[in-house]
Scaffold this active site. Structure first.
Site, PDB file in Angstrom:
ATOM      1  N   ARG A 294       0.824  -1.209   0.000  1.00 24.65           N
ATOM      2  CA  ARG A 294       0.000   0.000   0.000  1.00 24.65           C
ATOM      3  C   ARG A 294       0.856   1.257   0.000  1.00 24.65           C
ATOM      4  O   ARG A 294       0.555   2.213  -0.703  1.00 24.65           O
ATOM      5  CB  ARG A 294      -0.967  -0.029   1.184  1.00 24.65           C
ATOM      6  CG  ARG A 294      -2.142  -0.954   0.913  1.00 24.65           C
ATOM      7  CD  ARG A 294      -3.053  -1.162   2.102  1.00 24.65           C
ATOM      8  NE  ARG A 294      -4.208  -1.974   1.680  1.00 24.65           N
ATOM      9  CZ  ARG A 294      -5.098  -2.490   2.497  1.00 24.65           C
ATOM     10  NH1 ARG A 294      -4.997  -2.299   3.803  1.00 24.65           N
ATOM     11  NH2 ARG A 294      -6.108  -3.198   2.019  1.00 24.65           N
ATOM     12  N   TYR A 426      -6.227  -1.081  -6.933  1.00 25.84           N
ATOM     13  CA  TYR A 426      -5.592  -2.283  -6.381  1.00 25.84           C
ATOM     14  C   TYR A 426      -4.916  -2.026  -5.038  1.00 25.84           C
ATOM     15  O   TYR A 426      -4.717  -0.901  -4.623  1.00 25.84           O
ATOM     16  CB  TYR A 426      -4.677  -2.976  -7.377  1.00 25.84           C
ATOM     17  CG  TYR A 426      -3.470  -2.299  -7.969  1.00 25.84           C
ATOM     18  CD1 TYR A 426      -2.831  -1.225  -7.401  1.00 25.84           C
ATOM     19  CD2 TYR A 426      -2.921  -2.816  -9.159  1.00 25.84           C
ATOM     20  CE1 TYR A 426      -1.692  -0.679  -7.966  1.00 25.84           C
ATOM     21  CE2 TYR A 426      -1.796  -2.282  -9.740  1.00 25.84           C
ATOM     22  CZ  TYR A 426      -1.175  -1.206  -9.136  1.00 25.84           C
ATOM     23  OH  TYR A 426      -0.057  -0.669  -9.704  1.00 25.84           O
ATOM     24  N   GLU A 427      -4.637  -3.118  -4.346  1.00 21.43           N
ATOM     25  CA  GLU A 427      -4.137  -3.113  -2.957  1.00 21.43           C
ATOM     26  C   GLU A 427      -5.115  -2.427  -2.003  1.00 21.43           C
ATOM     27  O   GLU A 427      -4.716  -1.788  -1.033  1.00 21.43           O
ATOM     28  CB  GLU A 427      -2.751  -2.455  -2.863  1.00 21.43           C
ATOM     29  CG  GLU A 427      -1.687  -3.102  -3.690  1.00 21.43           C
ATOM     30  CD  GLU A 427      -1.528  -4.587  -3.411  1.00 21.43           C
ATOM     31  OE1 GLU A 427      -1.904  -5.028  -2.310  1.00 21.43           O
ATOM     32  OE2 GLU A 427      -1.047  -5.306  -4.294  1.00 21.43           O
ATOM     33  N   GLY A 428      -6.394  -2.570  -2.260  1.00 19.89           N
ATOM     34  CA  GLY A 428      -7.426  -1.948  -1.436  1.00 19.89           C
ATOM     35  C   GLY A 428      -7.827  -0.627  -2.046  1.00 19.89           C
ATOM     36  O   GLY A 428      -7.024   0.306  -2.129  1.00 19.89           O
TER      37      GLY A 428
END
Length: 567
Positions: A294, A426-428
């Site tokens: 993140r 992406y990645e949350g």
């Protein structure tokens, strides 16, 4: 215009703004002397400018593709990756016990940004490996560490993360992939995963997949998920790639951008894998990798923003249009100057937040202090969301500055916009980052948030003699943010927090931006003072409307029906 790495900005932030001196003062990172830092930044800049940046356009025009089940990568990517691996850039922050450099995350963050600016599609590969390395260091058995970490750190092998399934996106707990014990300590992994970045390539000896799957009779939801190492080639007794595992790339996605980065549908058909961490402890292990990623994805956004700014600035200094004063180029128009300055000011803010985040990670690691760990955790969603939002906004503004030529692919302005768009997903997603900020990250009663606000107000107090108007604006903004944070902490209905989570996160980033710009202005640099004045007078005031939104709660929002939204 060729890309030029902003080495001066990184040095300035480390020396004057983000507290890197505290990192160097610890025993763990004492060897990160000014000379070493300069050498690393200089060499990384050279790699990014001379080797990676020329590959960026090739990756867009000649995407990775699937050829009889084999992923063929874009022209020059193999050579670019080799330069990254041989330079030791993948394992910068990895443990020296396994061949890493053991350097501060702050330095790795700076290097990752430069590589992202130069060629985002290729940089995503080592970023995934860095996250996997950290997850293995924290959670894997000694046997797995011994086999995989040296190869991942050297770049001989690369790593991926396999979470998402067709029916399980952000709701990871809905995944259905299975892991059946083989009776020899390994497991048979069966299932399909989608959106797997760099799932395969034609330049590393092995690809190591970290895969989330369910053991037999596991409980539903995230508490019943385990994590497995599933390599493309099963290592032999000497640790070298041996038998081909029962997994395959089914297809590659046709995407808006990042064409040079293969994003795959993966099929596991009883593939052999090994447990990483305890049974049903997969989410904890995967979150170690995701938190690293993140920060890295936030930095990808900043890298794209920097590249878009440099591209737009070069165009604005050459393009003659209208009756502009001075040089007669469009940079002399007030609105173009506004757009360019907004890009520059927001990039500085996002970069400083990312570096503050990295410094907190380093201090937590070096000291074991829970306060530093809390700060790192609090800054992670802000850094990820604001960094990627800045990338998207700056790339879009870059297209606008180019005018009609920005909509024409040959100028390259549109590629930055297409490539960076996924970073907010992406990645949350950035919405999930904001929800995490107002829920999990405020579970301490707002302690981590209030500590940051105290520092912002202390910095403003110290600046009042030199820049009274700017300092007062930052101080007042911090007070307004404090009041809203107190309101959020008092909300027991999480929906009241979630309804204003995104504006709250952005407001926090805006106030942090005022803080870092004011700190920069205090170092007797006219360029920094002018940029700080622009930011604090023109961009910081956005926090007022954002925080008003954040305090409205959820009732009026949830009263809106689907019919209200329809035509």
């Amino acid at each position: 215009m060729p890309y030029r790495a902003p080495v001066g900005d990184f040095r300035f932030l480390m020396d004057h703004v983000v507290g890197f001196d505290e990192v160097v003062s610890t025993a763990r990172f004492a060897e990160s002397t000014p000379d070493m830092v300069d050498a690393i930044l200089t060499e990384a800049a050279k790699l990014s400018e001379e080797i990676l940046a020329p590959l960026n356009r090739a990756g867009d025009l000649h995407p990775a593709h699937l050829d009889n089940g084999v992923v063929r990568t874009s022209p020059g990517f193999a050579e670019g990756y080799k330069a990254i691996a041989e330079g030791g850039w993948i394992g910068m922050s990895a443990s020296p016990e396994n061949g890493g450099m053991g350097l501060p995350m702050a330095l790795t963050t700076a290097v990752n940004e430069m590589m992202s600016s130069a060629c985002l599609s290729l940089q995503l590969n080592p970023l995934m490996s860095q996250g996997q390395i950290e997850a293995l260091e924290h959670h894997a058995s000694d046997t797995i560490k011994a086999v995989y970490l040296p190869k991942l750190i050297s770049g001989e092998w690369c790593g991926t993360m396999n979470l998402t399934e067709p029916q399980a996106g952000s709701d990871v707990g809905a995944l259905r992939s299975k892991a059946e014990p083989n009776g020899d300590g390994s497991y048979a992994i069966t299932g399909q995963k989608i959106y797997i970045s760099w799932a395969d390539n034609d330049f590393t000896e092995n690809v190591c997949h970290l895969v989330l799957a369910r053991l037999p009779d596991s409980v539903p939801g995230t508490k019943g998920i385990s994590l497995f190492m599933v390599p493309k080639f099963i290592p032999d007794s000497d640790g070298n790639p041996g038998e081909k595992n029962d997994l395959r790339v089914v297809s590659l996605e046709h995407k808006l951008g990042l064409h040079g980065s293969p994003t795959a549908v993966m099929e596991y058909s009883g593939a052999k894998g090994w447990l990483v961490g305890p049974e049903n402890g997969g989410m904890a292990a995967m979150f170690t990798m995701m938190n690293n990623a993140r920060l890295g994805v936030g930095v990808q956004g900043i890298g794209a923003a920097e590249a878009a700014l440099q591209h737009a600035l070069a165009y604005a200094q050459e393009r003659k249009q209208g009756k502009a004063a001075g040089t007669g180029t469009i940079i002399e128009h007030a609105d173009v100057r506004r757009m360019l300055t907004t890009m520059k000011a927001d990039i500085f803010t996002a970069r400083a937040i990312a570096m503050m985040n990295a410094v907190a990670i380093d201090m937590a690691l070096a000291t074991g202090d829970a306060g530093w760990a809390a700060r790192a955790a609090f800054l992670t969603p802000i850094g990820k969301a604001f960094g990627t939002d800045t990338g998207i906004e700056c790339a879009s503004t870059g297209v606008q500055i180019h005018g009609g030529m920005g909509f024409v692919e040959e100028t390259g302005a549109a590629q930055f916009s297409r490539d960076v768009r996924v970073t907010a997903i992406y990645e949350g997603t950035n919405g999930i980052q904001a929800m995490d900020l107002v829920a999990r990250k405020l579970m301490d009663g707002g302690e981590a948030a209030f500590r940051l606000l105290e520092e912002i107000e202390e910095g403003a107090e110290a600046a009042k003699t030199t820049y009274p108007e700017l300092a007062e604006a930052v101080w007042q903004a911090a007070e307004t943010l404090r009041e809203t944070t107190e309101w959020l902490v008092g909300q027991t209905d999480l929906n009241n927090r979630f309804a204003g989570a995104v504006p709250y996160l952005r407001a926090f980033a805006r106030v942090l931006g005022g803080h870092v710009h004011l700190a920069a202005a205090m170092h007797c640099d006219e360029k920094r003072r002018r940029l700080a004045t622009f930011y604090i007078k023109r961009l910081l005031p956005e926090h007022v409307g954002l925080l008003a939104h954040a305090r409205e709660g959820a009732d009026d929002l949830m009263d809106i029906t689907a019919d209200d939204l329809a035509a």
